[in-house]
Design an enzyme around this catalytic site. Sequence first.
Site, mmCIF file in Angstrom:
data_model
loop_
_atom_site.group_PDB
_atom_site.id
_atom_site.type_symbol
_atom_site.label_atom_id
_atom_site.label_comp_id
_atom_site.label_asym_id
_atom_site.label_seq_id
_atom_site.Cartn_x
_atom_site.Cartn_y
_atom_site.Cartn_z
ATOM 1 N N ARG A 70 39.389 36.699 40.781
ATOM 2 C CA ARG A 70 39.056 37.802 39.889
ATOM 3 C C ARG A 70 37.803 37.468 39.090
ATOM 4 N NH1 ARG A 70 42.166 37.717 36.202
ATOM 5 N NH2 ARG A 70 43.739 36.251 36.917
ATOM 6 N N TYR A 198 38.244 40.749 47.051
ATOM 7 C CA TYR A 198 39.330 39.859 46.609
ATOM 8 C C TYR A 198 40.502 40.650 45.997
ATOM 9 C CZ TYR A 198 42.157 36.684 43.960
ATOM 10 O OH TYR A 198 43.246 36.023 43.455
ATOM 11 N N LYS A 207 46.618 44.640 39.816
ATOM 12 C CA LYS A 207 46.268 44.420 38.418
ATOM 13 C C LYS A 207 45.614 45.659 37.788
ATOM 14 C CE LYS A 207 47.894 40.270 38.119
ATOM 15 N NZ LYS A 207 47.989 39.390 39.180
ATOM 16 N N HIS A 227 52.935 41.480 32.838
ATOM 17 C CA HIS A 227 52.595 40.484 33.865
ATOM 18 C C HIS A 227 53.743 39.478 33.953
ATOM 19 C CE1 HIS A 227 49.398 37.337 35.322
ATOM 20 N NE2 HIS A 227 49.905 38.002 36.336
ATOM 21 N N SER A 249 48.245 33.807 35.558
ATOM 22 C CA SER A 249 48.025 33.635 36.991
ATOM 23 C C SER A 249 47.982 32.153 37.338
ATOM 24 C CB SER A 249 46.686 34.251 37.394
ATOM 25 O OG SER A 249 46.656 35.608 37.039
ATOM 26 N N CYS A 251 50.328 29.911 37.337
ATOM 27 C CA CYS A 251 51.144 29.019 36.501
ATOM 28 C C CYS A 251 52.584 28.964 36.989
ATOM 29 C CB CYS A 251 51.102 29.452 35.046
ATOM 30 S SG CYS A 251 49.502 29.169 34.271
ATOM 31 N N ASP A 276 55.370 39.037 39.998
ATOM 32 C CA ASP A 276 54.091 39.162 39.286
ATOM 33 C C ASP A 276 54.059 40.271 38.234
ATOM 34 O OD1 ASP A 276 51.410 38.278 38.900
ATOM 35 O OD2 ASP A 276 50.665 39.981 40.049
ATOM 36 N N ARG A 366 45.090 32.419 49.052
ATOM 37 C CA ARG A 366 46.268 33.262 48.809
ATOM 38 C C ARG A 366 46.987 33.630 50.096
ATOM 39 N NH1 ARG A 366 47.618 34.792 43.316
ATOM 40 N NH2 ARG A 366 46.024 33.713 42.117
HETATM 41 O O1 SAT Z 1 44.492 38.995 40.329
HETATM 42 S S1 SAT Z 1 45.322 38.732 41.480
HETATM 43 O O2 SAT Z 1 46.420 39.667 41.470
HETATM 44 O O3 SAT Z 1 44.556 38.827 42.690
HETATM 45 C C1 SAT Z 1 45.996 37.170 41.385
HETATM 46 C C2 SAT Z 1 46.216 36.785 39.997
HETATM 47 O O4 SAT Z 1 45.267 36.328 39.351
HETATM 48 O O5 SAT Z 1 47.342 36.936 39.472
HETATM 49 MN MN MN Z 2 49.394 37.684 38.444
#
Ligand code: SAT
Ligand code: MN
Length: 585
Positions: A70, A198, A207, A227, A249, A251, A276, A366
């Site tokens: 990101r 991405y 997101k 989140h 993210s 973690c 997520d 990923r």
């Molecule tokens: O932003 S993404 O959903 O691609 C991955 C993340 O940072 O949680």
């Molecule tokens: Mn995330």
Amino acid sequence: MSTTNDALAKWVEETAALTKPDNIVWCDGSDEEYNRMVDMMLESGTLLKLNEETHPNCYLHRSDPSDVARVEHLTFVCSKNEEDAGPNNHWMDPVEATKKLDELFDGCMQGRTMYVIPYCMGPIDSPLSRNGVEITDSPYVVANMKIMARIGTPALKRIEKEGTFVKGVHSTGDLDPEKRFIMHFPEELLIRSIGSGYGGNALLGKKCHALRIASWQARTEGWLAEHMLIMGLESPEGETHYVACAFPSACGKTNLAMLIPPEQYNGWKVTTVGDDICWLHLREDGRLWAINPESGYFGVIPGTNEWSNKNAYECLKSDAIFTNAGVTADNQPWWEDKDDGMEPVTDWKGNPYDPEVGPAAHPNSRFTVSAKNNPVYSPMADDPNGVPISAIIFGGRRKELAPLVYEAKDWEHGVLVGASCASEMTAAAIGGAGQVRRDPMAMKPFCGYNFADYFAHWLTFGPKSDKLPKLFHVNWFRRDQDGKFMWPGFGENMRVLAWVLDRVTGKVDARETPIGYLPNVDDIDIEGLDVSKETMEALLSVNVAQWQDEVQAISEYLDEFGARTPQTLKDELAKISSALQSKAA
Ligand code: SAT
Ligand code: MN
């Protein structure tokens, strides 16, 4: 195909007039369509087929090396009023942003196909779900959206029935980082993203919609878009509690959501509702009910192995898209700490692997895989009512200071605990890795409006119910003087979750400290662990001097939001400060 929804038909037409694609395809979301996308990408070299025997239906995508995470510095919230975006967001005037984007989008789809992807975030028959449509010129996005969300004909039918949807326009443009922008127009329920392929920048349901736009919507409609992972914990007696955990993210949300309990918790069953994103609604019974708006996982690959996350490891054996992994001689995907005894021959850029040059897999490589691949997938993830949440756990990566676990004294204190979370930055976003920054509720990059208003919105729930979840904070990432992790993490985190559940059900006492309720050292089971009692004491202690500095830092942070900062948070902080003061005296 087309649509009976005039607003949608008109917007697709206008977008095509601006972007000038060669043709337009409405996505139906079928498996045939997915296979068509894959075949096309295999032909163009966008995807590479992996070993069919070991990894059936698995593919590798190598992104542009400049487009691997990101881009928070290029992500904007374009509300009419700058104050509404807040100091937590980059802001651009919507008129200026529109002008800039119109220029960049002009003709950007020439020679390409424009795909129209209707989607539904959340179970298709849930009143808690929300609709969206993503227009994109990337078959990689179509394929990934098919895994990550409920797309195609059923979603379009829902849109035609309800009439409302979030609009998202995406083009990979020419992948020039100078011409890359991820822009949100919350008042128009509109997202425009250009120049990146991405995940978080391009799969707009994730997101951009499910957090930035949805958080804005949630505030006006009285719910929360967060989140957070959502997991079910079923005791040997058959009682299930659902917990939601907000960690930044990379973690460990995916790992925790699929946790396999250690031996002495045999008889416990962990199930994954989501890894997520979590949408929370207060229902008539006074409880917060959660749905996972997504239907797939977009997880970090490196570090995933049979020991750290066996369930994710199993997920990745078939039907997965790998982005920026390395490859072995027999064409299997490979990454750091895969621990399968194999060696990579090619790195994520497609070059011969040379450890001197860099890792085989990009640190933010990923996988995309359907949630249904998960051996511990919770069928409740498809329940239109969602699941009732018993505990919300905030956390981050902190070498020092934050104890292994503590419980907030009440909702208001818990909102302060969430609002003051900080974490070391990771490879999930470009820039800053390792630096500690405030990441309230793990939403720093994702809250679509002023954080002060967001904190105030959280606080509005307190007086509405006495059945809200209990709020906690955890830190799996404490290190000793030698820099070694003090807590083993992964499946062993079950031991901490067991304490959390005991607090929820009133089975265990706790120690009151200035920062909240901490476990009595013996109440966290360490049997069979290579963790000493002294280490546990250190993990469960409150360093008064360090916390006094932290309170000062939190106070300065809250002041950044000026007059909008809720007084309640300042009062909560003052209480902690004076309790620390009496300890220090
Ligand atoms: O932003 S993404 O959903 O691609 C991955 C993340 O940072 O949680
Ligand atoms: Mn995330």
